[in-house]
Design a protein around this motif. Structure first.
Motif, PDB file in Angstrom:
ATOM      1  N   ARG A   2       0.708  -1.181   0.097  1.00  0.00           N
ATOM      2  CA  ARG A   2       0.047   0.155   0.053  1.00  0.00           C
ATOM      3  C   ARG A   2       0.856   1.433   0.023  1.00  0.00           C
ATOM      4  NH1 ARG A   2      -4.361  -0.792   4.877  1.00  0.00           N
ATOM      5  NH2 ARG A   2      -5.061   1.106   4.077  1.00  0.00           N
ATOM      6  N   LEU A   6       0.809   4.229  -2.922  1.00  0.00           N
ATOM      7  CA  LEU A   6       0.803   5.559  -2.278  1.00  0.00           C
ATOM      8  C   LEU A   6       1.875   6.404  -3.021  1.00  0.00           C
ATOM      9  CD1 LEU A   6      -0.432   7.860  -0.738  1.00  0.00           C
ATOM     10  CD2 LEU A   6       0.625   7.198   1.230  1.00  0.00           C
ATOM     11  N   ALA A  93      -2.348   7.595   6.438  1.00  0.00           N
ATOM     12  CA  ALA A  93      -0.761   7.331   5.943  1.00  0.00           C
ATOM     13  C   ALA A  93       0.252   8.091   6.405  1.00  0.00           C
ATOM     14  CB  ALA A  93      -0.760   7.589   4.292  1.00  0.00           C
TER      15      ALA A  93
END
Lengths: 257, 261
Positions: A2, A6, A93
């Motif tokens: 992930r 990103l 994040a």
């Protein structure tokens, strides 16, 4: 996985966004062409026997440094002005993963510089583009971009302390061009300059690209040094960003310019 | 009397308010730090290429640096007002435009002189550059007239900024073009004929040529033709910029586009 997604998505977004900015067009394409033209004339009119490809590559790297310096140095300030800093920090994040694509994108935009100076040199100054090690040349470019992009992360983290990040960027453009040997060999400087150049990614980037293009030197070693420095910069940048983020949250100073 | 007040006080306040250059954290890196490294950068390229000696680069860059504040400052005078949405109120005032903008140019010219003096000092301190005491007054006059000419050129950039979308882009382009074209780091005879012809029509070129001769020992009388040419070029750009500004101002009022970004 992930995190990689990103970074990749953010990088593509910021490359597109920076490409539309007149300021970055100036920094990454027009300014390097003007400096490359100056360098071509200076080297041609001078008495040193030096290939103009050497000059074109050095001038291109100058542009990569400029776009990284101004883009990454001002990354947090710009987010502040645009009002996206709080949103980015509040996102689930880690903030460093939001910042890395920006700094990588600013270094990537610098590729316009390299392309522009090589094309300009070829069209107007007859600079030959014959590569000694084409494969290593292709490898040296992303390694240089990663090295400079991660150095940009350290700049972004450091300049957050400095209210006039733009002024700091103005200050650091010429000295790094000088001490990383982009146009002038380090042997011309006093001995204490060389150790400074070792910790700066553009030194290894230009060595990797130039040695791959012109032959001689150790392009593989320079590529590895560039990537190694990128890892070190990533560590330093992550620690600094984490520290400043915590401090800004505690003091509620995120949006203060 | 009002014009005089607008000239001096308006110019001073605009300088403080718009540019923020008086703050040491901005002024020192931008107006002193960057010039220092610019001189070293070109002098070292000069040494490596064997093109010219240090004095060539010290004089060329020191005079060019006097232009930096003028071009950026005057362009930002208009661009900054536009950016902060204060251009319309400013132009709605009955203040004399000449006093208004000439007043703003005065601190920039002084600023250019300071940067230039610093640059000559850096050359003397760090590079192989000497200057005889008797050369200082004519050199100061040449730097002053070059700074005036470049400030007039900056006003032209600012005037175009009334119509163009991005005046900061234009100002940067103007400064870098002057650096390339005006013989700052490249002898004019190294250029093709058409580039040399353009450079002769730009501010700085004659100023730098005169400054180099004076630094090499010539007297003012030997370079006075270059001095007056530089001044003439400055007056031309200033007059052209003022006319263009008034035209764009009137046109901007008519079309209501003064603050369109």
């Amino acid at each position: 996985m992930r995190a990689l997604r990103l970074i990749l998505t953010g990088w593509r977004f910021h490359v597109k966004s920076l490409t539309l900015s007149a300021f970055f067009l100036l920094t990454s394409a027009i300014q390097p062409i003007l400096f490359a033209t100056m360098a071509y004339f200076m080297f041609r009119a001078g008495s040193t026997e030096q290939s103009l490809l050497y000059v074109a590559l050095g001038s291109g790297l100058m542009g990569i440094w400029s776009s990284t310096l101004f883009g990454s140095g001002g990354a947090i300030s710009w987010q502040r002005w645009q009002g996206t800093l709080e949103v980015s920090i509040a996102a689930p994040a880690p903030f460093v993963l939001v910042l890395i694509p920006i700094t990588l994108a600013t270094a990537t935009i610098g590729l316009y510089s390299l392309t522009a100076t090589l094309l300009w040199g070829k069209l107007f100054f007859g600079v030959p583009f014959d590569l000694e090690h084409p494969l290593l040349f292709l490898l040296s470019i992303p390694a240089t971009i990663v090295g400079l992009g991660m150095l940009g992360l350290v700049l972004a983290a450091s300049f957050v302390l400095y209210r006039n990040a733009n002024a700091m960027s103005n200050l650091l453009e010429f000295p790094v061009w000088l001490v990383t040997g982009l146009l002038v060999p380090l042997s011309l400087f006093p001995g204490w300059v060389e150790p400074i150049s070792w910790v700066l990614a553009p030194t290894w980037g230009v060595r990797a690209i130039r040695d791959a293009a012109l032959g001689g030197g150790d392009p593989v070693g320079a590529i590895l040094m560039s990537l190694g420095l990128a890892v070190v910069y990533l560590g330093i940048g992550t620690v600094l960003i984490g520290y400043f983020e915590r401090l800004a949250r505690e003091r509620a100073t995120l949006s203060l310019t | 009397m009002t014009h005089v007040r607008v000239f001096f006080i308006g110019g001073y306040i605009a300088y403080r308010a718009l540019f923020n250059w008086m703050h040491p954290s901005y002024y020192i890196p931008t107006m002193l730090g960057a010039p220092l490294f610019q001189i070293l950068f070109f002098a070292y390229i000069g040494r490596y290429t064997g093109l010219k000696d240090d004095a060539f680069f010290v004089v060329g860059n020191a005079v060019q640096l006097s232009a930096m504040a003028g071009v950026y400052g005057m362009a930002m005078t208009i661009g900054g007002e536009r950016w902060t949405q204060t251009l319309s109120p400013l132009l709605a005032t009955p203040a004399n435009r000449l006093a208004l903008f000439l007043g703003r140019s005065l601190p920039l010219i002084a600023n250019g002189m300071v940067t230039s003096v610093f640059a000559f000092g850096v050359g003397w301190w760090l590079l192989d550059f000497e200057l005889a005491a008797e050369s200082i007054p004519p050199l100061a006059a040449i730097v002053l007239v070059s700074a005036v000419a470049c400030t007039a050129f900056g006003l032209l950039v600012g005037a175009i900024g009334l119509r163009a979308r991005d005046v900061f882009f234009l100002a940067n382009l103007a400064v870098f073009s002057l650096l390339l074209m005006c013989g700052v780091n490249i002898p004019l005879d190294a250029f093709p004929g058409w580039m040399e012809a353009i450079s002769r029509a730009l501010p700085l070129t004659h100023g730098i040529e005169a400054a180099r001769e004076v630094a090499a020992g010539a007297g003012f009388a030997d370079v006075d033709h270059l001095f007056w040419t530089e001044l003439g070029i400055g007056v031309f750009y200033g007059a052209f910029a003022y006319a263009l500004f008034r035209f764009f101002e009137a046109d901007g009022r008519k079309r209501a586009t003064l603050e369109t970004m």
